[in-house]
Design a protein around this motif. Structure first.
Motif, PDB file in Angstrom:
ATOM      1  N   UNK A 141       0.555  -1.095   0.039  1.00 35.32           N
ATOM      2  CA  UNK A 141       0.040  -0.057   0.001  1.00 35.32           C
ATOM      3  C   UNK A 141       0.900   1.109   0.006  1.00 35.32           C
ATOM      4  N   UNK A 142       0.485   2.291  -0.689  1.00 33.27           N
ATOM      5  CA  UNK A 142       1.152   3.517  -0.912  1.00 33.27           C
ATOM      6  C   UNK A 142       1.687   3.996   0.689  1.00 33.27           C
ATOM      7  N   UNK A 143       0.807   4.070   1.647  1.00 35.74           N
ATOM      8  CA  UNK A 143       1.079   4.553   2.752  1.00 35.74           C
ATOM      9  C   UNK A 143       2.093   3.718   3.622  1.00 35.74           C
ATOM     10  N   UNK A 144       2.526   2.355   3.224  1.00 36.19           N
ATOM     11  CA  UNK A 144       3.461   1.620   4.062  1.00 36.19           C
ATOM     12  C   UNK A 144       4.913   1.698   3.728  1.00 36.19           C
ATOM     13  N   UNK A 145       5.376   2.836   4.274  1.00 32.42           N
ATOM     14  CA  UNK A 145       6.862   3.529   4.008  1.00 32.42           C
ATOM     15  C   UNK A 145       7.597   2.510   4.579  1.00 32.42           C
ATOM     16  N   UNK A 146       7.422   1.791   5.684  1.00 32.88           N
ATOM     17  CA  UNK A 146       8.222   1.016   6.219  1.00 32.88           C
ATOM     18  C   UNK A 146       8.854  -0.258   5.377  1.00 32.88           C
ATOM     19  N   UNK A 147       7.650  -0.729   4.547  1.00 31.07           N
ATOM     20  CA  UNK A 147       7.999  -1.753   3.644  1.00 31.07           C
ATOM     21  C   UNK A 147       8.607  -1.088   2.462  1.00 31.07           C
ATOM     22  N   UNK A 148       8.263   0.049   2.047  1.00 30.56           N
ATOM     23  CA  UNK A 148       8.993   0.745   0.883  1.00 30.56           C
ATOM     24  C   UNK A 148      10.608   0.599   1.229  1.00 30.56           C
ATOM     25  N   UNK A 149      11.021   0.987   2.414  1.00 29.28           N
ATOM     26  CA  UNK A 149      12.272   1.117   2.944  1.00 29.28           C
ATOM     27  C   UNK A 149      13.103  -0.364   2.861  1.00 29.28           C
ATOM     28  N   UNK A 150      12.344  -1.388   3.201  1.00 29.26           N
ATOM     29  CA  UNK A 150      12.949  -2.541   3.083  1.00 29.26           C
ATOM     30  C   UNK A 150      13.180  -2.890   1.757  1.00 29.26           C
ATOM     31  N   UNK A 151      12.310  -2.784   0.940  1.00 32.58           N
ATOM     32  CA  UNK A 151      12.338  -2.863  -0.533  1.00 32.58           C
ATOM     33  C   UNK A 151      13.577  -2.275  -1.101  1.00 32.58           C
ATOM     34  N   UNK A 152      13.750  -1.213  -0.860  1.00 34.77           N
ATOM     35  CA  UNK A 152      15.199  -0.361  -1.191  1.00 34.77           C
ATOM     36  C   UNK A 152      16.377  -0.835  -0.512  1.00 34.77           C
ATOM     37  N   UNK A 165      -3.820  -0.222  -8.780  1.00 38.19           N
ATOM     38  CA  UNK A 165      -4.864  -0.248  -7.583  1.00 38.19           C
ATOM     39  C   UNK A 165      -5.090  -1.708  -7.509  1.00 38.19           C
ATOM     40  N   UNK A 166      -4.907  -2.221  -6.208  1.00 42.06           N
ATOM     41  CA  UNK A 166      -4.875  -3.770  -6.094  1.00 42.06           C
ATOM     42  C   UNK A 166      -6.384  -4.104  -6.153  1.00 42.06           C
ATOM     43  N   UNK A 167      -6.461  -5.033  -7.090  1.00 40.62           N
ATOM     44  CA  UNK A 167      -7.832  -5.458  -7.329  1.00 40.62           C
ATOM     45  C   UNK A 167      -8.489  -6.272  -6.355  1.00 40.62           C
ATOM     46  N   UNK A 177      -4.443   1.839  -3.292  1.00 39.57           N
ATOM     47  CA  UNK A 177      -3.329   2.248  -4.166  1.00 39.57           C
ATOM     48  C   UNK A 177      -2.102   1.736  -3.682  1.00 39.57           C
ATOM     49  N   UNK A 178      -1.242   0.938  -4.596  1.00 40.95           N
ATOM     50  CA  UNK A 178      -0.188   0.252  -4.168  1.00 40.95           C
ATOM     51  C   UNK A 178       0.968   0.733  -5.171  1.00 40.95           C
ATOM     52  N   UNK A 179       2.287   0.668  -4.421  1.00 39.76           N
ATOM     53  CA  UNK A 179       3.601   0.954  -5.192  1.00 39.76           C
ATOM     54  C   UNK A 179       4.091  -0.269  -5.775  1.00 39.76           C
ATOM     55  N   UNK A 180       4.783  -0.315  -6.731  1.00 44.75           N
ATOM     56  CA  UNK A 180       5.424  -1.543  -7.204  1.00 44.75           C
ATOM     57  C   UNK A 180       7.186  -1.503  -7.207  1.00 44.75           C
ATOM     58  N   UNK A 181       7.678  -2.453  -7.119  1.00 43.77           N
ATOM     59  CA  UNK A 181       9.203  -2.470  -6.826  1.00 43.77           C
ATOM     60  C   UNK A 181       9.658  -3.714  -7.694  1.00 43.77           C
ATOM     61  N   UNK A 182      10.856  -3.590  -8.344  1.00 40.97           N
ATOM     62  CA  UNK A 182      10.883  -4.888  -9.231  1.00 40.97           C
ATOM     63  C   UNK A 182      12.686  -5.020  -9.138  1.00 40.97           C
ATOM     64  N   UNK A 183      13.039  -6.224  -9.138  1.00 43.97           N
ATOM     65  CA  UNK A 183      14.481  -6.742  -9.095  1.00 43.97           C
ATOM     66  C   UNK A 183      14.593  -7.725 -10.449  1.00 43.97           C
ATOM     67  N   UNK A 184      15.210  -7.608 -11.471  1.00 46.43           N
ATOM     68  CA  UNK A 184      15.629  -8.418 -12.449  1.00 46.43           C
ATOM     69  C   UNK A 184      16.925  -9.357 -12.011  1.00 46.43           C
ATOM     70  N   UNK A 185      16.887 -10.732 -12.354  1.00 52.37           N
ATOM     71  CA  UNK A 185      17.776 -11.363 -12.068  1.00 52.37           C
ATOM     72  C   UNK A 185      19.186 -11.020 -12.347  1.00 52.37           C
ATOM     73  N   UNK A 186      19.413 -10.375 -13.437  1.00 48.93           N
ATOM     74  CA  UNK A 186      20.681  -9.680 -13.780  1.00 48.93           C
ATOM     75  C   UNK A 186      21.185  -8.539 -12.994  1.00 48.93           C
TER      76      UNK A 186
END
Length: 193
Positions: A141-152, A165-167, A177-186
């Motif tokens: 969720x957009x407001x979950x900054x603690x989890x954003x920081x872990x992702x980073x 928008x999470x269905x 409303x959700x934020x998305x983070x990605x990490x490709x294997x390379x």
């Protein structure tokens, strides 16, 4: 749904944690964290016993079906169950799915010690090295900054154009409303060099 008697869940160790299969002894402390309104702040609702236990059953089934999933987290120093971290299929309707998500949920008493990041890094390693995944995502969720920081901290990159928008969340709900983070294997491999 019958639960596999002994799904093959590899036991992994980090500096301070044991990542292992869920057991029946974990159900009570898992329920406690799933009913904590602070832990569940960025979810639609807290989970009752039936929903919490059903989630444990699904976790065990995922391991049996896919060979990867969510690990129960145990502190090495105390042997205490503190939550979960691991890999989970994202199969809902969104532009980036199907995908594999790295996720975590820890009891509040264990926040702020770096446990989520420590275990998530090991889950990423397992996902890329052992499970051979091409990409791992994370979202919250957009407001979950603690989890954003872990992702980073674990090396995922924010993809603002992928925010969604999470269905599975009702329209108009503040955690839709959700934020998305990605990490490709390379990129992960390059960070290990």
């Amino acid at each position: 749904m019958s639960v596999p008697s002994q799904p093959l869940v590899p036991v992994l160790r980090t500096e301070r944690l044991v990542m292992r299969a869920f057991t029946d002894a974990d159900r009570e402390p898992f329920l406690a964290l799933n009913t904590d309104p602070v832990v569940m702040e960025h979810f639609v609702e807290v989970h009752d016993r039936a929903r919490s236990d059903a989630f444990v059953d699904r976790i065990l089934h995922r391991w049996a079906e896919r060979g990867w999933g969510l690990w129960a987290l145990e502190r090495q120093d105390t042997g205490e169950f503190i939550g979960y971290t691991g890999l989970w299929p994202a199969e809902f309707d969104a532009p980036f799915t199907p995908a594999v998500e790295v996720g975590w949920r820890l009891a509040r008493a264990h926040w702020g010690h770096g446990f989520a990041s420590e275990a998530a890094r090991e889950a990423l390693r397992f996902g890329f090295e052992d499970a051979g995944l091409a990409e791992i995502v994370s979202f919250t969720a957009v407001g979950n900054e603690r989890s954003w920081r872990v992702m980073e901290r674990i090396g995922l990159l924010r993809e603002p154009e992928g925010d969604f928008e999470h269905p599975a969340v009702p329209e108009g709900h503040p955690v839709r409303p959700h934020v998305l983070y990605r990490l490709p294997r390379e990129r992960w491999l390059a960070s290990q060099a």
